[in-house]
Design an enzyme around this catalytic site. Structure first.
Site, PDB file in Angstrom:
ATOM      1  N   LEU A 269       0.850  -1.197   0.000  1.00  0.00           N
ATOM      2  CA  LEU A 269       0.000   0.000   0.000  1.00  0.00           C
ATOM      3  C   LEU A 269       0.875   1.233   0.000  1.00  0.00           C
ATOM      4  CD1 LEU A 269      -2.799  -0.833   2.606  1.00  0.00           C
ATOM      5  CD2 LEU A 269      -2.812  -1.154   0.133  1.00  0.00           C
ATOM      6  N   GLU A 275       7.436   7.712   2.599  1.00  0.00           N
ATOM      7  CA  GLU A 275       8.228   6.688   3.292  1.00  0.00           C
ATOM      8  C   GLU A 275       8.609   5.603   2.289  1.00  0.00           C
ATOM      9  OE1 GLU A 275       8.546   7.230   6.821  1.00  0.00           O
ATOM     10  OE2 GLU A 275      10.188   5.825   6.456  1.00  0.00           O
ATOM     11  N   GLU A 808      36.892  20.970  -6.363  1.00  0.00           N
ATOM     12  CA  GLU A 808      38.218  21.374  -6.834  1.00  0.00           C
ATOM     13  C   GLU A 808      38.972  20.112  -7.247  1.00  0.00           C
ATOM     14  OE1 GLU A 808      39.915  24.281  -4.182  1.00  0.00           O
ATOM     15  OE2 GLU A 808      41.852  24.184  -5.210  1.00  0.00           O
ATOM     16  N   ARG A 886      47.614  26.571   5.996  1.00  0.00           N
ATOM     17  CA  ARG A 886      46.750  27.754   6.174  1.00  0.00           C
ATOM     18  C   ARG A 886      46.226  27.821   7.607  1.00  0.00           C
ATOM     19  NH1 ARG A 886      48.417  27.968   2.099  1.00  0.00           N
ATOM     20  NH2 ARG A 886      49.950  28.777   3.564  1.00  0.00           N
ATOM     21  N   GLU A1260      35.630  33.695   0.974  1.00  0.00           N
ATOM     22  CA  GLU A1260      35.838  32.835   2.133  1.00  0.00           C
ATOM     23  C   GLU A1260      35.855  33.557   3.481  1.00  0.00           C
ATOM     24  OE1 GLU A1260      38.604  29.277   0.714  1.00  0.00           O
ATOM     25  OE2 GLU A1260      39.506  31.223   0.355  1.00  0.00           O
TER      26      GLU A1260
HETATM   27  C1  LIG Z   1      11.890  14.588   3.994  1.00  0.00           C
HETATM   28  C2  LIG Z   1      11.057  13.818   4.968  1.00  0.00           C
HETATM   29  C3  LIG Z   1      10.825  14.347   6.211  1.00  0.00           C
HETATM   30  C4  LIG Z   1      10.075  13.632   7.135  1.00  0.00           C
HETATM   31  N1  LIG Z   1       9.872  14.194   8.358  1.00  0.00           N
HETATM   32  C5  LIG Z   1       9.158  13.528   9.279  1.00  0.00           C
HETATM   33  C6  LIG Z   1       8.940  14.097  10.558  1.00  0.00           C
HETATM   34  O1  LIG Z   1       9.377  15.216  10.836  1.00  0.00           O
HETATM   35  N2  LIG Z   1       8.253  13.366  11.460  1.00  0.00           N
HETATM   36  C7  LIG Z   1       7.767  12.119  11.170  1.00  0.00           C
HETATM   37  O2  LIG Z   1       7.143  11.513  12.025  1.00  0.00           O
HETATM   38  N3  LIG Z   1       7.935  11.577   9.953  1.00  0.00           N
HETATM   39  C8  LIG Z   1       8.625  12.224   9.008  1.00  0.00           C
HETATM   40  N4  LIG Z   1       8.814  11.672   7.771  1.00  0.00           N
HETATM   41  C9  LIG Z   1       8.289  10.329   7.503  1.00  0.00           C
HETATM   42  C10 LIG Z   1       6.997  10.285   6.619  1.00  0.00           C
HETATM   43  O3  LIG Z   1       6.874  11.437   5.868  1.00  0.00           O
HETATM   44  C11 LIG Z   1       5.764  10.146   7.404  1.00  0.00           C
HETATM   45  O4  LIG Z   1       5.809   8.969   8.132  1.00  0.00           O
HETATM   46  C12 LIG Z   1       4.477  10.194   6.569  1.00  0.00           C
HETATM   47  O5  LIG Z   1       3.395  10.443   7.394  1.00  0.00           O
HETATM   48  C13 LIG Z   1       4.248   8.937   5.796  1.00  0.00           C
HETATM   49  O6  LIG Z   1       3.045   9.056   5.072  1.00  0.00           O
HETATM   50  P1  LIG Z   1       2.869   8.635   3.567  1.00  0.00           P
HETATM   51  O7  LIG Z   1       1.461   8.811   3.245  1.00  0.00           O
HETATM   52  O8  LIG Z   1       3.811   9.326   2.687  1.00  0.00           O
HETATM   53  O9  LIG Z   1       3.273   7.101   3.671  1.00  0.00           O
HETATM   54  P2  LIG Z   1       3.671   6.082   2.548  1.00  0.00           P
HETATM   55  O10 LIG Z   1       5.105   6.246   2.222  1.00  0.00           O
HETATM   56  O11 LIG Z   1       2.749   6.140   1.422  1.00  0.00           O
HETATM   57  O12 LIG Z   1       3.447   4.739   3.358  1.00  0.00           O
HETATM   58  C14 LIG Z   1       4.146   4.469   4.538  1.00  0.00           C
HETATM   59  C15 LIG Z   1       3.776   3.085   5.077  1.00  0.00           C
HETATM   60  O13 LIG Z   1       2.430   3.061   5.466  1.00  0.00           O
HETATM   61  C16 LIG Z   1       1.725   2.026   4.784  1.00  0.00           C
HETATM   62  N5  LIG Z   1       0.368   2.517   4.590  1.00  0.00           N
HETATM   63  C17 LIG Z   1       0.010   3.705   4.050  1.00  0.00           C
HETATM   64  N6  LIG Z   1      -1.327   3.834   4.119  1.00  0.00           N
HETATM   65  C18 LIG Z   1      -1.822   2.712   4.688  1.00  0.00           C
HETATM   66  C19 LIG Z   1      -3.113   2.265   5.049  1.00  0.00           C
HETATM   67  N7  LIG Z   1      -4.203   2.977   4.820  1.00  0.00           N
HETATM   68  N8  LIG Z   1      -3.232   1.043   5.623  1.00  0.00           N
HETATM   69  C20 LIG Z   1      -2.147   0.284   5.879  1.00  0.00           C
HETATM   70  N9  LIG Z   1      -0.903   0.662   5.563  1.00  0.00           N
HETATM   71  C21 LIG Z   1      -0.738   1.873   4.994  1.00  0.00           C
HETATM   72  C22 LIG Z   1       2.526   1.789   3.529  1.00  0.00           C
HETATM   73  O14 LIG Z   1       2.347   0.482   3.022  1.00  0.00           O
HETATM   74  C23 LIG Z   1       3.925   1.984   4.042  1.00  0.00           C
HETATM   75  O15 LIG Z   1       4.384   0.842   4.690  1.00  0.00           O
HETATM   76  C24 LIG Z   1       9.555  12.361   6.814  1.00  0.00           C
HETATM   77  C25 LIG Z   1       9.785  11.838   5.548  1.00  0.00           C
HETATM   78  C26 LIG Z   1      10.528  12.542   4.633  1.00  0.00           C
HETATM   79  C27 LIG Z   1      10.768  11.967   3.281  1.00  0.00           C
END
Ligand SMILES: Cc1cc2nc3c(=O)[nH]c(=O)nc-3n(C[C@H](O)[C@H](O)[C@H](O)COP(=O)(O)OP(=O)(O)OC[C@H]3O[C@@H](n4cnc5c(N)ncnc54)[C@H](O)[C@@H]3O)c2cc1C
Ligand code: FES
Ligand code: FES
Length: 1328
Positions: A269, A275, A808, A886, A1260
């Site tokens: 999913l 993530e 560099e 330096r 610098e």
């Molecule tokens: C640059 C960056 C910064 C971030 N900063 C933070 C932060 O500050 N704090 C923090 O807590 N997290 C952070 N995260 C982590 C992430 O963004 C979060 O966990 C986010 O909420 C994940 O949501 P998503 O919808 O993108 O998940 P996805 O990547 O789409 O899915 C994540 C997981 O959940 C599962 N899943 C999704 N929906 C369902 C559903 N309905 N039922 C069952 N399984 C499901 C997927 O299979 C997968 O395993 C960060 C990530 C990035 C890339």
């Protein structure tokens, strides 16, 4: 649609319809834009959502509500299939040079907010999206919108100032007035900065907002009507895209979702993909069937019910924030305490681009132990609703047992999370959440926590305390909670909770994540904050008033700034641009995405891609390398290694002691072992991972301390002695000894190392487009590895997306490997390193350790200094010996040292070779000597400012390496002006007042000086060439040997050419730098490129100007083009070279430049968080050629230095693997890290005769001025320690991270966690 049919992907990009019936679901929107649509404006900076360079606007239409939603999103994490039936707007879609810039593009360019420009398209698109949703934002909206964007060059201030012109306040007041308000010094009467200084005025205006195109939101491009029609016509339905063994399925109802999941039980999913996308990119996960839940209607609902709120699992974090804000306006406050905690937390959760797409379900199910939401949801008593593939629903509380292990939970394999129920809080409940990260904005937590207590008449009826970052899962402090139920909320309860949490929330030394004492201290500190805040509500504070400071939330006032510089003389010709704040030459191209960087060059027809096979071991013998299975992959053309190098396999700038490809031994993780050449990046990288390397591991040396213990050094060990040490120490009243570490710094240029090598069809000629600062070294290195003469290699460089020293020497490894690959396959080959590859393999600024013994008088005057500097040089010499030279030269900064014995060791270790970085060893040495000054002041009980002043170099005195400092008085001038402009004395007493009334917040104020020696010490490098051509139409093509990497070199060269030729600057064009135009160039480095190339340009232009003299004399009333035509007809040569070398000298430096900075900080003693309240800088740049560029370099350099001294930190596994290899873990300063008030003044009336246009170097020197923040932090910590009865000196290493600040603010909480004894455990990470 049935699952049998493949859908046609349809989306609109910049108003144009895109259809694709063969879409590859593994592609991201970014790769689709760049590779398929050839829209290269959106940049790849990291590929993991951490830099914002790829930001685009995604718009969707809701057929039920008829609402259009615009969000900013990271194209690098957006699967291309996710945008089906949506509209994408990229930087190219909003404006262009041809059709006119959008105001968002124009203002960032004209406000000098674009230097190298690699971050600019992303910043433009974040701002554009904000304006689409909010036509009159506030400054806070603007700062929030940039939480997910990074810039490594500008220091952010000019971007914010440029965009301030969009704010409501600004519009109401009119541009000009606001500009005066923002930029004027605000002094009254005769002190006003607008008053003249002799003949030349002091200006505070770097750009004229009145020249900006007005912003009219009604003129924005509209959502494609055709798409609305299509969406209206047809109900959304399930779609499927399948190609290359990967299927993307997008159901829109729960039933469809259940059916898909029962058909494909192993499907993955995906919701926002923030993530999953990172797992695919960095952990190389491969999911054959991806099921998107982002469009399932039922998963996108938010419903308020009697007991609370039910949020669908796919609802994005941004929508939750908006909903709760709305709800809080309608409901009584007491019901919304957990909502308020969620809103507060979401502010610190990632950046907006991530929050706009990430779903709450994704966060919960990922089950990260540092999830920011899970502790809150747990403490709030939320319930999760799951449904299996048969549609059977069940509910589970998100409590202790829901998370069953690291990133594991109690959801069954056939279940989907449907919704989350968040209950309202009760009148008697109190709720708060906390988070501490390395960086405030867009960073994952080190520790987070949520507390809830239900108090009935002061007695605990119920409570929960959930923590993240303290175990493999989010953890509830069960034992502690059990102990307090039924007890009075009072001091005795507090004492017991502290004792109990210290026992329950324990971390063994070496626990994953490291920083164990800090993390345990944070648990107690957070509870202390919660306890006091509840007290405030129910009992009155019940503690000294100064304890209120523990309960204050983080607050940052609106940013403000001034920039002061000397205007040109009134009588300067209007077409003479020297001294004026001309906009960076490429700023418009950068803002529209039209600027071409190496990887934007359109692929040649038969081009291939190279992926490097890197060593995975820090120190090992290579037993065998087997590329058989990689070579059997379709699309793979060759595996190359040392056996394919036709010339020498040894490379290096000064000493050739580095193998291009390892032969029988590897000496660091990230070393090149070989490379795969394949059809495209994806195949090449997959094949490279399949190359099997067998190692026999050897013991590695990682840290400086390891190297010292094993006496592992590069030769020579350097030593400078002066005076008589015995006499010096004997005449001292006091002697102290100490040591200090200054950590390394990653360059983090936004554009990673990139290069294209093109073998020509004849004569073994190789043309190379390389992102390099040193074209000559690239040419020599490539010629040597290919075994050809230098004239058979041409290097071409248009611009770099930042470099800072990192491109560099270290760019040569990639370009040489590509040349070998291109030669072997006889086709063009390209490579742009991924961010993790770049960080793992290219080295950093050297980490330093300084050990010193200093003798001084009772009033603080230094009599003798014995000091040893150790630099972690990594696995090859590179430029380390010069860096150490330096550092030794500059360790005295602006002070007079009568007796010195200094030595410098370059430690040979098993990390990638460290290299040049802005300042070249000086910043580390400066910090160490300034720390010595601080220690002396503490020992003598004399103010730091006084000790520094007492030791200043005086007129006539020499440096300890015997160079006279011309204009030594300028240091004192900068110092005095800085003291005055910053109101230092008055503010120092205010700081003392603040510290008396605040126990848990402390402030510190510090001033430091700067004296910087300019010039290459290798005499032969102090030269430059230029080649200037005038064509028949009078247009001028200007070439020089320097590289434009954001520092504005081309702009300054153009200004000099314009002045010398006396023509307007729009007649002059600079294309690129190349070795066949201006040969034998020195690297663009050492801040001296404008000095050297500027003189060469001037000389070439003077030759041409003089040749035209007869024509000007003959017909003075004619124009430039008439004279050119006449000269052409007379067969006058209309091209000229210019060559410049500095006068011969016996002393190391051509001249010195000076500066001073005052910074004030406020720290949170309980968490280690800090904010820079104000910085004032006064800097000597001679007569500035371009004040906007020079101020940009000062601010950008300062913020980079701020990162070095307070934030940026690499962490290594004990076996030598870099753990911090991306923006997710390695944090550079972001928008809200800059000083709240940031004032920069250029010293006026100090023309400098030794350099072109009387200017001075700038790239610098200002970086070190950020040391003022470090010492202000140290002052603040001292104040905190004083409140605990601890007086005197303490060790604070750099960077002064939140961890170091908190642990140095020793108190009853930290005392509970004494550091474990070294050697009794294996640390999770080590510092190099
Ligand atoms: C640059 C960056 C910064 C971030 N900063 C933070 C932060 O500050 N704090 C923090 O807590 N997290 C952070 N995260 C982590 C992430 O963004 C979060 O966990 C986010 O909420 C994940 O949501 P998503 O919808 O993108 O998940 P996805 O990547 O789409 O899915 C994540 C997981 O959940 C599962 N899943 C999704 N929906 C369902 C559903 N309905 N039922 C069952 N399984 C499901 C997927 O299979 C997968 O395993 C960060 C990530 C990035 C890339
Ligand atoms: S490239 Fe997308 S966020 Fe960095
Ligand atoms: S201008 Fe922002 S990264 Fe260079």
């Amino acid at each position: 649609m049935s699952l049998k049919e493949n859908a046609v992907l349809i989306f609109f990009c910049n108003g144009q319809k895109v259809t694709d019936d063969k879409v590859d679901p593994t592609m991201t929107l970014l790769s689709y834009l760049r590779q398929k649509l050839r829209l290269t404006g959106s940049k790849l900076g990291c590929g993991e959502g951490g830099c914002g360079a790829c930001t685009v606007m995604i718009s969707s239409y809701d057929r039920l509500t008829k609402k259009i939603t615009n969000i900013s999103a990271n194209a690098c994490l957006t699967p291309i299939c996710q945008v089906h039936m949506m509209a994408v707007t990229t930087v190219e879609g909003i404006g262009s040079i041809k059709d006119g810039l959008h105001p968002v593009q124009e203002r960032i360019a004209k406000a000098h907010g674009s230097q190298c420009g690699f971050c600019t398209p992303g910043i433009v698109m974040s701002m554009y999206t904000l304006l689409r949703n909010n036509h009159q934002p506030t400054m806070t909206d603007i700062e929030d919108t940039f939480q997910g964007n990074l810039c490594r060059c500008t220091g952010y201030r000019p971007i914010l100032e440029g965009y301030r012109t969009f704010t409501k306040e600004n519009l109401n007041d009119g541009f000009n007035e606001i500009n005066a308000q923002v930029n004027c010094c605000q002094m009254k009467d005769e002190q006003c900065c607008r008053l003249t200084n002799g003949k030349r005025q002091i200006s505070t205006t770097l750009f004229q907002p009145s020249e900006f195109k007005a912003y009219d939101h009604t003129k924005e491009i509209i959502f494609p009507p055709e798409l609305i029609l299509m969406l209206e016509r047809e109900e959304p339905n399930l779609v499927k895209f399948e190609r290359n063994g990967v299927t993307w399925i997008r159901p829109v109802t729960l039933d469809q979702l259940f059916a898909v999941r029962s058909q494909f039980p192993n499907s993955k999913l995906v919701s926002g993909n923030t993530e999953v996308g990172v797992d695919i990119k960095l952990k190389k996960m491969r999911y054959p069937i991806l099921v998107s839940v982002a469009h399932v209607t039922d998963l996108n609902k938010i419903l308020a019910c009697e007991t609370g709120v039910r949020i669908g699992a796919s609802v994005t974090l941004s929508r939750i924030e908006d909903f709760f804000k709305d709800e809080m306006g309608k409901l009584p406050d007491y019901q919304c305490k957990s909502f308020a905690a969620i809103i507060d937390m979401l502010h610190w959760f990632a950046g907006q681009q991530i929050r706009n797409v990430a779903g709450i379900g994704g966060n919960i199910i990922t089950g990260s132990p540092i999830s920011d939401l899970n502790p809150i949801l747990m403490a709030a008593g939320c319930t999760l609703e799951f449904a299996d593939t048969k549609g059977v629903h069940r509910s589970l509380p998100i409590a202790e047992h829901f998370f069953t292990g690291y990133r594991q939970n109690a959801m069954k394999p056939n279940e989907t999370l449907v919704s989350i129920h968040i209950p309202y809080t009760k009148k008697t409940e109190h709720f708060k959440a906390f988070k501490q990260a390395h960086r405030r904005d867009d960073d994952i937590a080190i520790v987070n926590a949520a507390f809830r207590v239900d108090l009935h008449d002061g007695v605990v009826h119920d409570s929960s305390m959930a923590f993240g970052g303290m175990a493999p899962t989010t953890k509830m402090a069960k034992q502690t909670i059990n102990k307090i139920v039924g007890r009075l909320w009072d001091q005795s309860l507090f004492d017991d909770v502290i004792a109990s949490l210290a026992n329950e929330m324990t971390l063994a030394p070496g626990a994953p994540g490291g920083m164990t004492e800090y993390r345990q201290s944070l648990v107690l500190s957070f509870f202390f904050k919660f306890y006091l805040s509840v007290n405030q509500k129910v009992n009155g504070l019940n503690a000294p008033l100064s304890y209120t400071s523990a309960t204050l939330p983080f607050k940052r006032d609106e940013a403000k700034s001034t920039q002061m510089f000397q205007e040109v003389a009134n009588d300067q010709s209007l077409i003479d641009p020297v001294g004026r704040p001309l906009v960076h030459l490429s700023a418009y191209q950068q803002a529209t995405g039209e600027a071409v960087y190496v990887d934007d060059i359109i692929a040649l027809k038969n081009e291939l891609y190279m992926a490097v096979v890197f060593s995975q071991k820090a120190h090992a013998k290579i037993k065998c390398v087997d590329a058989t299975s990689a070579l059997s992959m379709r699309g793979v053309h060759a595996f190359i290694d040392h056996k394919d190098v036709p010339g020498s396999n040894l490379i290096g700038d000064i000493v050739q002691d580095e193998e291009l490809f390892a032969t029988d031994k590897v000496t660091c993780v990230g070393q090149y072992i070989g490379a795969i050449v394949a059809d495209d990046q994806e195949i090449a990288q997959r094949a490279a991972r399949m190359v099997r390397v067998e190692y026999q591991e050897l013991e590695p040396i990682i840290s400086i301390e390891d190297a010292i213990a094993k006496e592992s050094y590069f030769k020579p060990i350097q030593r400078i002695e002066k005076g008589n040490m015995t006499n010096g120490f004997e005449s001292s009243d006091q002697i102290i000894e100490g040591e200090m570490r200054v950590g390394e710094q990653e360059h983090f240029y936004l554009e990673t190392q990139s290069c294209i090598a093109i073998p020509k069809q004849e004569e073994d000629f190789m043309e190379v487009f390389s992102a390099t600062q040193d074209l000559q070294l690239a040419q020599i290195t490539i010629a040597n590895v290919l075994g050809v003469k230098y004239h058979k290699v041409n290097i071409r460089t248009k611009r770099l997306g930042g470099a800072f020293g990192g491109k560099e020497t270290r760019s040569c490894n990639l370009s040489a490997a590509l040349a070998v690959a291109a030669k072997r396959v006889g086709r063009p080959v390209r490579c742009m390193l991924d961010r993790d590859e770049d960080m793992t393999s290219t080295g950093t600024r050297h980490a330093f350790l300084g050990r010193y013994k200093v003798g001084f008088s009772n009033d603080g005057k230094i009599q003798a200094l014995k000091i040893c500097l150790y630099a972690n040089s990594g696995n090859s010499t590179d430029m380390s010996v010069m860096v150490m030279e330096r550092a030794l030269d500059h360790l005295q900064n602006a002070y007079y040292l009568p007796n010195v014995d200094s030595c410098g060791y370059c430690c040979k270790t098993n990390i990638p070779s460290n290299t040049a970085f802005r300042g070249f060893g000086r910043p580390q040495a400066y910090l160490i000597i300034e720390n010595v000054m601080t220690e002396i002041s503490l020992s003598c009980g004399v103010r730091q400012k006084t000790v520094r002043e007492l030791n200043f170099l005086q007129e006539g005195q020499s440096t300890y390496y015997n160079q006279k400092v011309d204009d030594v008085r300028l240091v004192k001038r900068c110092w005095d002006e800085c003291l005055e402009k910053s109101d230092y004395e008055e503010r120092q007493s205010k700081v003392a007042d603040f510290n008396r009334s605040n126990r848990w917040r402390k402030r510190g104020l510090s001033i430091i000086p700067l004296l910087y020696g300019v010039g290459f010490t290798a005499m032969h490098m102090n030269k430059a060439g230029a080649f200037v051509i005038i064509y028949q139409d009078g247009s001028v093509l200007l070439s020089h040997g320097g590289v434009e990497m954001g520092q504005g070199l081309n702009t300054k060269m153009l200004q000099i050419a314009s002045r010398t030729l006396k023509i307007s600057s729009d007649q002059i064009f600079t294309d690129e730098t190349s070795t066949n135009t201006v040969p034998n160039t020195s690297p663009t480095a050492g801040s001296i490129s404008s000095d050297l190339n500027g003189m060469a340009v001037k000389i070439a232009c003077e030759k041409l100007y003089n040749r035209l003299e007869p024509y000007r004399k003959q017909e003075p009333n004619k124009t430039w083009s008439d004279w050119i035509k006449a000269a052409y007809k007379d067969r006058v040569s209309l091209f000229a070279t210019g060559f410049y070398k500095t006068p011969l000298r016996s002393e190391p430096f051509h001249y010195f430049t000076s500066g001073a900075a005052v910074s004030e900080v406020e720290i949170d003693c309980l968490t280690g968080d800090h904010v820079v309240l104000r910085t004032d800088i006064v800097m000597d740049v001679g007569d500035s050629i371009n004040p906007a560029i020079d101020i940009g370099q000062i601010e950008g350099g300062f913020i980079q230095g701020y990162g070095l001294f307070t934030l940026e930190e690499h962490r290594w596994s004990p076996s030598g693997e870099l753990l911090t290899k991306g923006p997710g873990f390695y944090k550079i300063p972001s928008f809200t890290d800059i000083p709240v008030e940031f004032n920069v003044s250029l010293l006026d009336g100090v023309p400098h005769t030794k350099v072109v246009c009387s200017s001075k170097a700038i790239g610098e020197p200002p970086l070190f001025l950020a040391g003022s923040v470090f010492f202000a932090i140290k002052e603040a910590i001292l104040a905190s320690r004083k409140d605990c009865g601890i007086e005197g000196s303490f060790r604070l290493d750099s960077p002064a991270t939140a961890e170091r600040i908190r642990m140095a603010c020793s108190d009853t909480f930290t005392e509970k966690f004494p550091p474990a004894v070294n050697g009794t455990f294996t640390p999770f990470f080590i510092r190099s």
